[in-house]
Design an enzyme around this catalytic site. Structure first.
Site, PDB file in Angstrom:
ATOM      1  CE1 TYR A  54      -3.813   1.970   2.328  1.00 36.02           C
ATOM      2  CE2 TYR A  54      -3.639   2.160  -0.306  1.00 36.02           C
ATOM      3  CZ  TYR A  54      -4.274   2.587   0.713  1.00 36.02           C
ATOM      4  OH  TYR A  54      -5.520   3.253   0.681  1.00 36.02           O
ATOM      5  CD  GLU A  71      -1.997   5.073  -6.377  1.00 35.28           C
ATOM      6  OE1 GLU A  71      -2.471   5.821  -6.044  1.00 35.28           O
ATOM      7  OE2 GLU A  71      -2.057   3.727  -6.163  1.00 35.28           O
TER       8      GLU A  71
END
Lengths: 325, 243
Positions: free
Chosen positions: B166, B173
């Site tokens: 994660y 991103e």
């Protein structure tokens, strides 16, 4: 077992006959928060809440949510202890609803914000637009008209909140108000920004577009106001116990009740839609669209409640849009 | 944002809550099994594609192009999951699932696809690999759950790998969006300026910055939610086992 004890026990019992012992437990932890003994059986939940408040200064009655079953429905303030399914000992579960604010305060906060924010943009207060545009005004009449409409809309809402509406629940959680205020204030700032912008482009069809839209806007505002008054009178006549559903009255604006359960929402959408057309501004249209979605949800809920509660509820009525939705 | 958190409500329902059999009917279950198998296979294709491209080129650079098409296809396909929630065959919130899928689709199309210059960035590889491993585990988890034969290893992987994947995905991103900023500003991509007929403006550059900022409140919430789920699911099972 001595005789005296037996006697004393019986005397104690007769004195306390009918009295109920109330223990309040925390709904989550099941910890005992409050123990009230010798409570009169005809005491109301509201009175229990007041007694609870004495032990916990912070937890005023509006903040208390009391239930007989931790997963069940909340008890109403006017419920009477002896009418509830409790024995001689009532176990009540408590939940803290968080800080509460009265409805009038809520509406004042939600409506005064957009009112003043829009005016800040209309008068082009400093730091919004570029330096040379500070305190200038738009050459277009539609911009002034839009300001008048927006301002009147919120003044009307404030008047209704103070003088017209009667609220069934006393309060609203603080968190909800903050969220609502942020939404209303931010959106009105956003749409005011574009309408009052130095680079604003007036509507494509000119005065005709503006005037027709204005006419519809005024009609919808009057309609919305009429419905609020009608709903208020309904509550006044009936009182909280007598439940009737709204009917069309002599006022032509209320004739929308023939077709729709919540004409106040219909008129509200109409007003904002006409405001969008009048200003030809996409952010306003977006706001109208979101408001329409929210009000449709509310209208459907209300419509369902009416249909379930009243067997003779008119079949023709739709929740918000006549014949369609 | 990466999807380890996606469907946590789903797993909460199927693992932690006692068997509330208000699940899908037989036909819906068959469809969902097929869907999850296809998605697992799709992401495996992407994983294999990445490995093969790396072995062929000998470097981490520019691997995006070798898996561009399957990535777009299978990530966009995840939009079906929103439909599944809306129809009710999956007990998750439409809003939550929608939000998570849309953020993925946004990154795939509105950032990586739209801004060609970032496609060579290493940050793209970072989030693509994080997504790939996560999705393979997640879809196989759902497949096994639906068939009521969930190996502990898969459950453990689903609730443990996110701890690394994660943050890895989020880093990739954010770096990618950051890399895209100068190009978006220069070309005015997806932006609308005043004056125009509908009195509207949109600055994509500012929008991207706001998106990056939104990670600050959102990422910790989702991450800690998954950690709490992990404790509930994995520790609960251990208790069950010792009984």
């Amino acid at each position: 077992m001595s005789r005296t004890t037996f006697f004393e026990r019986n005397i104690g019992r007769t004195r306390n006959i009918g009295r109920i012992t109330v223990e309040v437990l925390d709904g989550r932890t099941r910890q005992q928060l409050c123990f009230l003994d010798k409570v009169e059986p005809h005491a109301t939940i509201g009175e229990i809440k007041s007694l609870f408040h004495k032990s916990y200064q912070q937890l005023y009655p509006a903040r208390q949510d009391l239930k007989l079953d931790p997963k069940g429905k909340s008890l109403r303030d006017d419920d009477v202890l002896q009418n509830l399914p409790v024995g001689t000992t009532a176990t009540i579960y408590f939940k803290d609803l968080g800080p509460q604010v009265g409805w009038t305060m809520v509406f004042l906060a939600e409506y005064l914000g957009p009112l003043f924010i829009y005016l800040l943009f209309y008068f082009r207060a400093p730091y919004i637009y570029s330096h040379q545009d500070v305190f200038t005004s738009s050459p277009y009449s539609v911009v002034t008209l839009a300001c008048a409409c927006h301002t009147c809309h919120y003044i009307k809402r404030l008047i209704e909140a103070i003088f017209v509406h009667r609220f069934s629940h006393g309060t609203m959680p603080l968190r909800t108000i903050v969220r609502n205020c942020v939404y209303y204030w931010a959106f009105s700032a956003w749409l005011a920004f574009y309408i009052n912008h130095p680079l604003y482009t007036p509507p494509s069809y000119g005065d005709m577009q503006v005037n027709y839209a204005l006419a519809i806007f005024v009609l919808c505002e009057l309609g919305n106001f009429s419905i609020h008054v009608a709903l208020n009178n309904l509550k006044a006549e009936g009182g909280p116990k007598c439940r009737r559903f709204p009917h069309p009255t002599k006022n032509p604006f209320t004739w929308l009740f023939f077709f729709v359960s919540c004409p106040n929402y219909t008129y509200e959408v109409g007003a904002w839609a006409s405001f969008s057309v009048m200003t030809q501004c996409l952010p306003v249209a977006l706001f109208t669209f979101l408001a329409f979605i929210q009000m449709t949800i509310w209208a459907k809920g209300k419509h369902k409640t009416y249909s379930r509660e009243f067997k003779d509820y008119p079949q023709l009525r739709m929740p918000i849009i006549p014949l369609l939705l | 944002m990466s999807a380890p958190a996606m469907g946590t409500t789903k797993t909460a329902h199927s693992d932690v809550a006692p068997k509330k059999k208000r699940g899908p009917g037989a036909l819906a279950t068959a469809y969902l099994v097929i869907y999850n198998v296809v998605m697992t296979a799709g992401w495996l294709v992407i994983a294999v594609g990445l490995v093969r491209a790396y072995l062929a080129r000998g470097s981490y650079h520019g691997l995006y192009y070798s898996i561009e098409k399957p990535l777009k296809f299978f990530q966009t396909g995840a939009l079906l999951e929103v439909l599944h929630c809306a129809v009710g065959i999956v007990p998750s919130s439409v809003v939550l699932t929608g939000f998570q899928v849309l953020s993925r689709v946004f990154l795939t199309w509105a950032v990586t696809h739209s801004v060609r210059e970032v496609q060579n960035e290493d940050s793209v590889l970072l989030f693509v690999s994080a997504w790939t491993i996560t999705e393979i585990i997640r879809y196989s988890f759902y497949t096994f759950s639906l068939l009521n034969h969930l190996p502990y290893l898969v459950k453990w992987a689903r609730y443990t790998f996110f701890l690394v994947l994660y943050p890895m995905g989020v880093t990739g991103e954010l770096l990618t969006v950051y890399a895209a900023l100068p190009y978006v500003q220069k070309t005015g991509l997806y932006s609308v300026t005043l004056p125009n007929k509908y009195n509207f403006s949109f600055d994509y550059h500012t929008f991207l910055i706001l998106t990056m900022v939104s990670y600050i409140p959102l990422f910790p919430q989702l991450y800690f939610h998954m950690m709490r789920q992990r404790k509930k699911v994995l520790c609960h099972v251990e208790e069950y086992k010792t009984e």
